[in-house]
Design a protein around this motif. Sequence first.
Motif, mmCIF file in Angstrom:
data_model
loop_
_atom_site.group_PDB
_atom_site.id
_atom_site.type_symbol
_atom_site.label_atom_id
_atom_site.label_comp_id
_atom_site.label_asym_id
_atom_site.label_seq_id
_atom_site.Cartn_x
_atom_site.Cartn_y
_atom_site.Cartn_z
ATOM 1 N N ILE A 231 0.819 -1.217 0.000
ATOM 2 C CA ILE A 231 0.000 0.000 0.000
ATOM 3 C C ILE A 231 0.859 1.275 0.000
ATOM 4 C CG2 ILE A 231 -1.956 -1.132 1.110
ATOM 5 C CD1 ILE A 231 -1.168 0.187 3.737
ATOM 6 N N ASN A 232 2.163 1.107 0.275
ATOM 7 C CA ASN A 232 3.068 2.261 0.239
ATOM 8 C C ASN A 232 3.968 2.247 -0.997
ATOM 9 O OD1 ASN A 232 2.727 3.821 2.906
ATOM 10 N ND2 ASN A 232 2.872 1.690 3.613
ATOM 11 N N SER A 233 3.605 1.417 -1.982
ATOM 12 C CA SER A 233 4.420 1.282 -3.187
ATOM 13 C C SER A 233 3.961 2.246 -4.286
ATOM 14 C CB SER A 233 4.323 -0.151 -3.720
ATOM 15 O OG SER A 233 4.864 -1.074 -2.805
ATOM 16 N N PHE A 234 4.836 2.443 -5.274
ATOM 17 C CA PHE A 234 4.433 3.127 -6.483
ATOM 18 C C PHE A 234 3.368 2.293 -7.176
ATOM 19 C CE2 PHE A 234 8.889 4.679 -6.042
ATOM 20 C CZ PHE A 234 8.585 6.033 -5.876
ATOM 21 N N ARG A 235 2.518 2.953 -7.929
ATOM 22 C CA ARG A 235 1.400 2.243 -8.550
ATOM 23 C C ARG A 235 1.876 1.117 -9.468
ATOM 24 N NH1 ARG A 235 -3.929 2.594 -9.388
ATOM 25 N NH2 ARG A 235 -4.756 1.849 -11.382
ATOM 26 N N SER A 236 3.013 1.325 -10.118
ATOM 27 C CA SER A 236 3.525 0.297 -11.031
ATOM 28 C C SER A 236 3.888 -1.002 -10.317
ATOM 29 C CB SER A 236 4.750 0.835 -11.779
ATOM 30 O OG SER A 236 5.774 1.190 -10.853
ATOM 31 N N MET A 238 2.360 -1.790 -7.190
ATOM 32 C CA MET A 238 1.357 -2.065 -6.174
ATOM 33 C C MET A 238 0.550 -3.333 -6.440
ATOM 34 S SD MET A 238 -1.614 0.444 -4.634
ATOM 35 C CE MET A 238 -0.405 1.681 -4.141
ATOM 36 N N GLU A 239 0.095 -3.530 -7.686
ATOM 37 C CA GLU A 239 -0.780 -4.675 -7.971
ATOM 38 C C GLU A 239 -0.073 -6.001 -7.638
ATOM 39 O OE1 GLU A 239 -3.598 -6.529 -11.527
ATOM 40 O OE2 GLU A 239 -2.024 -5.066 -12.031
ATOM 41 N N ARG A 275 -8.648 -2.504 -3.243
ATOM 42 C CA ARG A 275 -7.633 -1.802 -4.025
ATOM 43 C C ARG A 275 -7.369 -2.505 -5.360
ATOM 44 N NH1 ARG A 275 -4.117 1.765 -0.946
ATOM 45 N NH2 ARG A 275 -4.731 1.845 1.243
ATOM 46 N N ASN A 278 -9.230 -1.625 -8.632
ATOM 47 C CA ASN A 278 -8.835 -0.426 -9.380
ATOM 48 C C ASN A 278 -7.822 -0.731 -10.489
ATOM 49 O OD1 ASN A 278 -10.439 1.277 -7.736
ATOM 50 N ND2 ASN A 278 -8.795 1.356 -6.188
ATOM 51 N N PHE A 279 -7.361 -1.990 -10.558
ATOM 52 C CA PHE A 279 -6.357 -2.316 -11.561
ATOM 53 C C PHE A 279 -6.995 -3.089 -12.701
ATOM 54 C CE2 PHE A 279 -3.885 -1.492 -7.788
ATOM 55 C CZ PHE A 279 -2.791 -0.802 -8.278
#
Length: 279
Positions: A231-236, A238-239, A275, A278-279
Amino acid sequence: MFLQMMKKAILLAAVLMLTVSCGEYQDLLKSDDSGKKYSYAEQLYNEAQENGDKRKYRKALRLFEQIVPQYRGKPQGEKLSFLFANTYYELGDYYLSSYEFERFQQSYPNSEKVEEAAYKKARSFYELSPRYDLDQTDTNKAVTELQAYLNTFPEGEYVDRANEMATELRIKLEKKEFEIAKQYHLTGEARAGNYRAAITSFTNFLANNPGSPFRESAQYYRFDSAYRLAINSFRSLMEERLNEALEFYETYKKYYPEGEYMAPMEASAEDIKSRLQNF
């Protein structure tokens, strides 16, 4: 009045005997008579065995130290070497007792005392084992020696106690490994890379310690580290990381469906699933 005089006389006699005895002992220490030293040291040792008198063990030890080298290779050497090692053991000098028991085993492998020597050598290292958060060199040595005893004497006199000690020490080693991994988790908020280190450490812990009492907690902290990392990662990133955390949740749920950490993990798992939509 008469009774008081008798008590004083008895006390005086005891003091005189002690003074004479000490004088004889000091003379014996300076003597070159190995035979007398052997006899008196053995007498002191036997008396100490009967009543646990540490002073007599210490007095015997001083004599043993003088004569052990002279008796190595002689018929009396086997008994003397064992008494010497065991005196260190009884006095709690476990570094020297482990060394002397090892020496005894090597010198007299066919002795009837070799099993006791092997056990007490292992127990010496057990007694030296420190708190879990300190260096565990002696603990590892103790585990190795206890296992060697159990392998050599599977039906031995001390098997039950050796197994208990080995289990206790293994749990101590597991606790140290667990706490190191947990420290990575606790410091992850300040340094995100520590969450990844925690995941790796807990994964290794679970692989290396299949019967550990810390397994459930390790499963939880591995999941929580993965969740917080995700949850604290960059979006790239995160998934992928959310899915990894979800896998750890499913693993915990499989083994501990009614586990201690189930409630907070379910809440985190619901957040992960939300979360991922959202991907």
